[in-house]
Motif scaffolding. Structure first.
Motif, mmCIF file in Angstrom:
data_model
loop_
_atom_site.group_PDB
_atom_site.id
_atom_site.type_symbol
_atom_site.label_atom_id
_atom_site.label_comp_id
_atom_site.label_asym_id
_atom_site.label_seq_id
_atom_site.Cartn_x
_atom_site.Cartn_y
_atom_site.Cartn_z
ATOM 1 N N MET A 120 -15.551 1.926 -13.647
ATOM 2 C CA MET A 120 -16.197 2.459 -14.865
ATOM 3 C C MET A 120 -18.069 2.037 -14.690
ATOM 4 O O MET A 120 -18.519 1.141 -15.402
ATOM 5 C CB MET A 120 -16.079 3.435 -15.305
ATOM 6 C CG MET A 120 -14.642 4.177 -14.766
ATOM 7 S SD MET A 120 -13.658 4.853 -15.955
ATOM 8 C CE MET A 120 -12.419 6.330 -15.668
ATOM 9 N N ARG A 121 -18.765 3.346 -15.434
ATOM 10 C CA ARG A 121 -19.813 2.249 -15.540
ATOM 11 C C ARG A 121 -20.584 2.465 -16.464
ATOM 12 O O ARG A 121 -19.543 3.159 -17.387
ATOM 13 C CB ARG A 121 -20.934 3.724 -15.214
ATOM 14 C CG ARG A 121 -21.185 4.179 -13.890
ATOM 15 C CD ARG A 121 -21.879 5.295 -13.543
ATOM 16 N NE ARG A 121 -22.438 5.314 -12.123
ATOM 17 C CZ ARG A 121 -23.200 5.266 -11.049
ATOM 18 N NH1 ARG A 121 -24.090 4.203 -11.280
ATOM 19 N NH2 ARG A 121 -23.420 4.976 -9.866
ATOM 20 N N SER A 122 -21.141 1.752 -17.534
ATOM 21 C CA SER A 122 -21.307 1.133 -19.132
ATOM 22 C C SER A 122 -21.225 2.307 -19.927
ATOM 23 O O SER A 122 -20.531 2.328 -21.137
ATOM 24 C CB SER A 122 -22.018 0.338 -18.961
ATOM 25 O OG SER A 122 -23.576 0.823 -18.360
ATOM 26 N N TRP A 123 -21.614 3.245 -19.212
ATOM 27 C CA TRP A 123 -22.633 4.866 -20.426
ATOM 28 C C TRP A 123 -20.664 5.311 -20.533
ATOM 29 O O TRP A 123 -21.066 6.024 -21.788
ATOM 30 C CB TRP A 123 -22.879 5.598 -19.611
ATOM 31 C CG TRP A 123 -23.311 6.128 -18.701
ATOM 32 C CD1 TRP A 123 -23.532 5.594 -17.062
ATOM 33 C CD2 TRP A 123 -22.737 7.225 -18.242
ATOM 34 N NE1 TRP A 123 -22.507 6.787 -16.241
ATOM 35 C CE2 TRP A 123 -22.296 7.545 -17.248
ATOM 36 C CE3 TRP A 123 -21.732 8.276 -19.046
ATOM 37 C CZ2 TRP A 123 -20.887 8.604 -16.368
ATOM 38 C CZ3 TRP A 123 -21.209 9.909 -18.690
ATOM 39 C CH2 TRP A 123 -21.191 10.135 -17.091
ATOM 40 N N VAL A 124 -19.882 5.549 -19.729
ATOM 41 C CA VAL A 124 -18.861 5.983 -19.564
ATOM 42 C C VAL A 124 -18.070 5.127 -20.765
ATOM 43 O O VAL A 124 -17.224 5.314 -21.221
ATOM 44 C CB VAL A 124 -17.708 5.849 -18.944
ATOM 45 C CG1 VAL A 124 -16.119 6.531 -18.666
ATOM 46 C CG2 VAL A 124 -18.856 6.602 -17.237
ATOM 47 N N ILE A 125 -17.447 3.522 -20.530
ATOM 48 C CA ILE A 125 -17.615 2.743 -21.702
ATOM 49 C C ILE A 125 -17.875 3.157 -23.376
ATOM 50 O O ILE A 125 -17.030 3.197 -24.076
ATOM 51 C CB ILE A 125 -17.121 1.101 -21.311
ATOM 52 C CG1 ILE A 125 -17.150 0.753 -20.112
ATOM 53 C CG2 ILE A 125 -17.250 0.232 -22.503
ATOM 54 C CD1 ILE A 125 -17.335 -0.238 -19.627
ATOM 55 N N GLY A 126 -19.627 3.216 -23.295
ATOM 56 C CA GLY A 126 -19.679 3.505 -24.632
ATOM 57 C C GLY A 126 -19.438 4.984 -25.431
ATOM 58 O O GLY A 126 -19.352 5.404 -26.525
ATOM 59 N N LEU A 127 -19.285 6.040 -24.133
ATOM 60 C CA LEU A 127 -18.776 6.961 -24.762
ATOM 61 C C LEU A 127 -17.426 7.256 -24.800
ATOM 62 O O LEU A 127 -16.452 8.039 -25.550
ATOM 63 C CB LEU A 127 -18.698 8.330 -23.733
ATOM 64 C CG LEU A 127 -20.391 8.480 -23.130
ATOM 65 C CD1 LEU A 127 -20.308 9.754 -22.006
ATOM 66 C CD2 LEU A 127 -20.979 9.898 -24.278
ATOM 67 N N ILE A 128 -16.216 6.319 -24.827
ATOM 68 C CA ILE A 128 -15.224 6.262 -24.678
ATOM 69 C C ILE A 128 -15.040 5.586 -26.272
ATOM 70 O O ILE A 128 -14.430 5.573 -26.966
ATOM 71 C CB ILE A 128 -14.615 5.681 -23.968
ATOM 72 C CG1 ILE A 128 -14.112 6.006 -22.076
ATOM 73 C CG2 ILE A 128 -13.748 5.169 -24.702
ATOM 74 C CD1 ILE A 128 -13.594 5.129 -22.272
ATOM 75 N N GLY A 129 -15.749 4.860 -26.658
ATOM 76 C CA GLY A 129 -16.052 4.494 -27.996
ATOM 77 C C GLY A 129 -16.394 5.314 -28.867
ATOM 78 O O GLY A 129 -16.133 4.959 -30.017
ATOM 79 N N VAL A 130 -17.358 6.419 -28.567
ATOM 80 C CA VAL A 130 -17.270 7.221 -29.285
ATOM 81 C C VAL A 130 -16.422 8.217 -29.978
ATOM 82 O O VAL A 130 -16.618 8.707 -30.754
ATOM 83 C CB VAL A 130 -18.435 8.167 -28.802
ATOM 84 C CG1 VAL A 130 -19.121 9.048 -29.208
ATOM 85 C CG2 VAL A 130 -20.146 6.863 -29.214
ATOM 86 N N ALA A 131 -16.126 8.761 -28.681
ATOM 87 C CA ALA A 131 -14.556 9.565 -28.723
ATOM 88 C C ALA A 131 -13.498 8.865 -30.246
ATOM 89 O O ALA A 131 -13.479 9.582 -30.505
ATOM 90 C CB ALA A 131 -14.123 9.587 -26.834
ATOM 91 N N GLY A 132 -13.316 7.424 -29.546
ATOM 92 C CA GLY A 132 -12.585 7.349 -30.335
ATOM 93 C C GLY A 132 -12.819 6.696 -32.309
ATOM 94 O O GLY A 132 -11.901 7.458 -32.745
ATOM 95 N N LEU A 133 -13.562 6.785 -31.791
ATOM 96 C CA LEU A 133 -14.735 7.134 -33.055
ATOM 97 C C LEU A 133 -14.750 8.464 -34.031
ATOM 98 O O LEU A 133 -13.887 8.195 -34.973
ATOM 99 C CB LEU A 133 -16.419 6.864 -33.412
ATOM 100 C CG LEU A 133 -16.593 5.197 -33.496
ATOM 101 C CD1 LEU A 133 -18.190 4.578 -33.345
ATOM 102 C CD2 LEU A 133 -16.164 4.642 -34.796
#
Length: 244
Positions: A1-14
């Protein structure tokens, strides 16, 4: 998966942590437990090590136990059980490696990497401790906003030497601004908190960059939520040492 997807996962967790904080303690414990499970299941995939299912179990379960304990123990010892769960998880990692036997592939990498995974899984209990510490929910909101700003900065497709200082600076600015808007938090402690959170989150971005190879779904979930888990204990201790 692309790095921006990982960032969005973190934002969703927050976002899930903020919602859980304002709903109930039980909801927050459930969110922290789910994050610990995601970190545990995906961490062996990120490390690309053998015995993924077994190691995922010994990483995830201490984090879940730490989150549940943080929600149940009486004040002020919210994280009293967290070191014990960390120790049990690390002992379990060593036992798994012993059972695998001598001569197995990547034993050293598995041992060291999974011990780090246990720590990250358990640190998420800090969100619960921070919410229970003085009952000020706005502190959780300020912490999450600072972390979200650093995560969004990490979505920029620029070199790490540019994104890293940018993320730290923006998180350091977001902390005081969020504190002024949502609480009566002093500017200096909020700025220190934002800088520390930004430094942690951009470090995880560097880990993803160094790995190079694409991540599967499990690894992406783990790498997106592991820094969120780590920030939980940072928020608690900074709140306790600098703010309260």
């Amino acid at each position: 998966m692309r790095s921006w997807v990982i960032g969005l996962i973190g934002v969703a967790g927050l976002a899930a942590i903020i919602v859980g904080t304002y709903v109930s303690r039980e909801a927050l414990v459930g969110v922290a437990s789910a994050i610990a499970l995601a970190v545990g299941v995906g961490w062996p995939h990120f490390l690309r090590i053998p015995a993924k299912k077994t190691l995922a179990t010994v990483i995830a379960l201490p984090g879940v136990g730490s989150a549940i304990a943080a929600g149940l123990v009486p004040a002020p010892g919210f994280l009293d059980w967290t070191p014990a769960f960390m120790a049990l998880g690390m002992m379990a990692v060593f036992v798994v490696q012993l059972i695998r036997g001598t001569g197995q592939a990547q034993r050293l990498e598995s041992t060291l990497g999974c011990c780090v995974g246990v720590l990250l899984s358990c640190l998420g209990a800090g969100w619960i401790a921070s919410a229970r510490f003085n009952g000020v929910r706005e502190m959780i909101l300020v912490a999450a906003i600072s972390a979200a700003v650093a995560l969004f900065a990490g979505l920029i497709r620029w070199p790490d030497r540019v994104v890293a200082p940018l993320g730290i600076v923006l998180a350091g600015l977001a902390g005081p601004l969020a504190g002024l808007v949502f609480s009566d938090l002093a500017v200096l402690p909020a700025a220190i908190f934002g800088v520390v959170v930004g430094a942690v989150l951009v470090s995880f971005r560097r880990l993803v960059t160094l790995r190079g190879a694409p991540l599967n779904l499990a690894a992406a979930l783990s790498m997106g939520l592991a820094p969120v888990s780590a920030v939980g204990s940072l928020a608690y201790f900074i709140d306790k040492l600098l703010i309260y």
